[in-house]
Write an enzyme that holds these catalytic residues in place. Sequence first.
Site, short mmCIF file in Angstrom:
data_model
loop_
_atom_site.label_atom_id
_atom_site.label_comp_id
_atom_site.label_asym_id
_atom_site.label_seq_id
_atom_site.Cartn_x
_atom_site.Cartn_y
_atom_site.Cartn_z
N GLY A 64 0.67 -1.21 0.00
CA GLY A 64 0.19 0.24 0.20
C GLY A 64 0.79 1.19 -0.18
O GLY A 64 2.16 1.42 -0.12
N GLY A 66 0.25 5.43 0.91
CA GLY A 66 -0.51 6.93 0.64
C GLY A 66 0.08 8.32 0.05
O GLY A 66 0.22 7.74 -1.03
N ILE A 71 3.88 1.04 2.06
CA ILE A 71 3.80 0.05 2.90
C ILE A 71 3.87 -1.38 2.46
O ILE A 71 3.72 -1.09 1.79
CB ILE A 71 2.38 0.25 3.58
N LYS A 86 6.09 0.86 7.04
CA LYS A 86 5.64 2.23 6.94
C LYS A 86 7.01 2.89 6.80
O LYS A 86 7.31 3.29 7.68
CB LYS A 86 4.63 1.88 7.83
N ASP A 177 -7.25 12.21 10.21
CA ASP A 177 -7.58 11.94 9.04
C ASP A 177 -8.08 10.85 8.84
O ASP A 177 -8.01 9.49 8.40
CB ASP A 177 -6.60 11.37 7.56
P1 ADP Z 1 0.04 7.45 4.31
O1 ADP Z 1 0.07 7.58 5.66
O2 ADP Z 1 1.01 7.57 3.07
O3 ADP Z 1 -1.21 7.97 4.02
P2 ADP Z 1 -1.07 4.74 5.20
O4 ADP Z 1 -0.38 4.60 6.91
O5 ADP Z 1 -2.53 5.36 5.31
O6 ADP Z 1 -0.16 5.64 4.62
O7 ADP Z 1 -1.23 3.29 4.32
C1 ADP Z 1 -1.24 3.42 3.28
C2 ADP Z 1 -2.75 2.06 3.43
O8 ADP Z 1 -1.14 0.59 2.82
C3 ADP Z 1 -3.13 1.62 3.49
O9 ADP Z 1 -4.59 2.34 3.78
C4 ADP Z 1 -3.44 0.61 4.14
O10 ADP Z 1 -4.48 -0.24 2.94
C5 ADP Z 1 -2.67 -0.07 4.51
N1 ADP Z 1 -1.89 -0.28 5.02
C6 ADP Z 1 -1.30 0.39 6.38
N2 ADP Z 1 -0.82 0.59 6.99
C7 ADP Z 1 -1.26 -1.40 7.57
C8 ADP Z 1 -0.71 -1.94 7.90
N3 ADP Z 1 -0.04 -1.78 9.86
N4 ADP Z 1 -0.63 -3.25 7.87
C9 ADP Z 1 -1.66 -3.67 6.55
N5 ADP Z 1 -1.64 -2.91 5.47
C10 ADP Z 1 -1.67 -0.94 6.20
#
Ligand code: ADP
Length: 332
Positions: A64, A66, A71, A86, A177
């Site tokens: 994933g 963002g 991720i 992350k 958020d």
């Molecule tokens: P950003 O801060 O860049 O927005 P996020 O923390 O929201 O990033 O993560 C983006 C995506 O990655 C999430 O929507 C999710 O689908 C996936 N993701 C994030 N953290 C985890 C985790 N601990 N385990 C599995 N998938 C995750």
Amino acid sequence: KEKEGKKVTSKDKEKEKEKEKEKEKEKEKDRKRDGAVAGAMGKQRMLHPGNVLMERYEVQGLIGGGGFAQIYLAVDNTSKQNCAIKIEPTSSDIRRMKLESAVLLVLRGKTGVPEIKAMGKAPLGHYIVMQLVGRNLSDLRRQLPNKKISSRTLYRAMLQVARTLSLAHGAGFLHRDLKPSNCCVGFVDVTRIYLIDFGLTRQYLDKGDMVRKPRVGVGMRGTLRYMSLDAHARKDLGANNDLVAFLYTTIELGDGSLPWTRTRSADDIIKLKQAYVNEKLCAKQPKLTKLAEYIESLNYYSIPDYDKIFSLLEECNPTDLREDECYDWQKH
Ligand code: ADP
């Protein structure tokens, strides 16, 4: 005549195909607007399968991304358990990562918060190793037959999010958020809901547990679709604003969309958010009206009554709901 009506010409087929394509395009736009995976997937990878961090976490692949972070799925070679990494590029503001890890450390062990396992620095970025969670509610909703989460599942799921949010607020942190893609089911237990992405958090209580004075002229925080009118107005945000995002999230997941889902311009979104409050916002989920009114009554300084919020959510559950009933995504 009937025959004619049923006849499908090649032109019709083409039209159908065009329509399908349009639909796909809309879906893609939706996904992008939601801010989730799409962005980072195209960017340069900061980690690669086979990379081993801290002599223990072996990267499997990208799962994933963002706005800033990527991720990755990894395996902890010591415990043999899956985990998530992350990572944010070294060039991006380190304060965000520091704040996020600070929140995860304070909330460590709390229900609905992915457990932080380690922090470190790789050549291309700073990273956090944390508990792996499952799919997010935005994706899960889209995969359901009518693209809506049923009332038999939705309020049980959102009650869990509300409880976790109350823990974060209680520890002095706002999320800022909250949205469907930041609510994930457990990797193993898909009836557990986790709140992720504390990258935009803010400490809103001072050391004496007093609400900090609101600052003026702050930058806009959050995601256009889910942010409160205060966030649009660039006001400093309070616990009430997280609850507005919580409400918009619940409406979208249950209705399948928000009145401003297809609206592009921020000014038009603002007008719709002003027009759709309380009963009008909850027209398709009237049981939520009381909660909407309560949230609407709060302001920056209010300490929300979480017990009231929990019971208002519980009241939304169908009366014949059994506690052990499956969640929608366990059936389809
Ligand atoms: P950003 O801060 O860049 O927005 P996020 O923390 O929201 O990033 O993560 C983006 C995506 O990655 C999430 O929507 C999710 O689908 C996936 N993701 C994030 N953290 C985890 C985790 N601990 N385990 C599995 N998938 C995750």
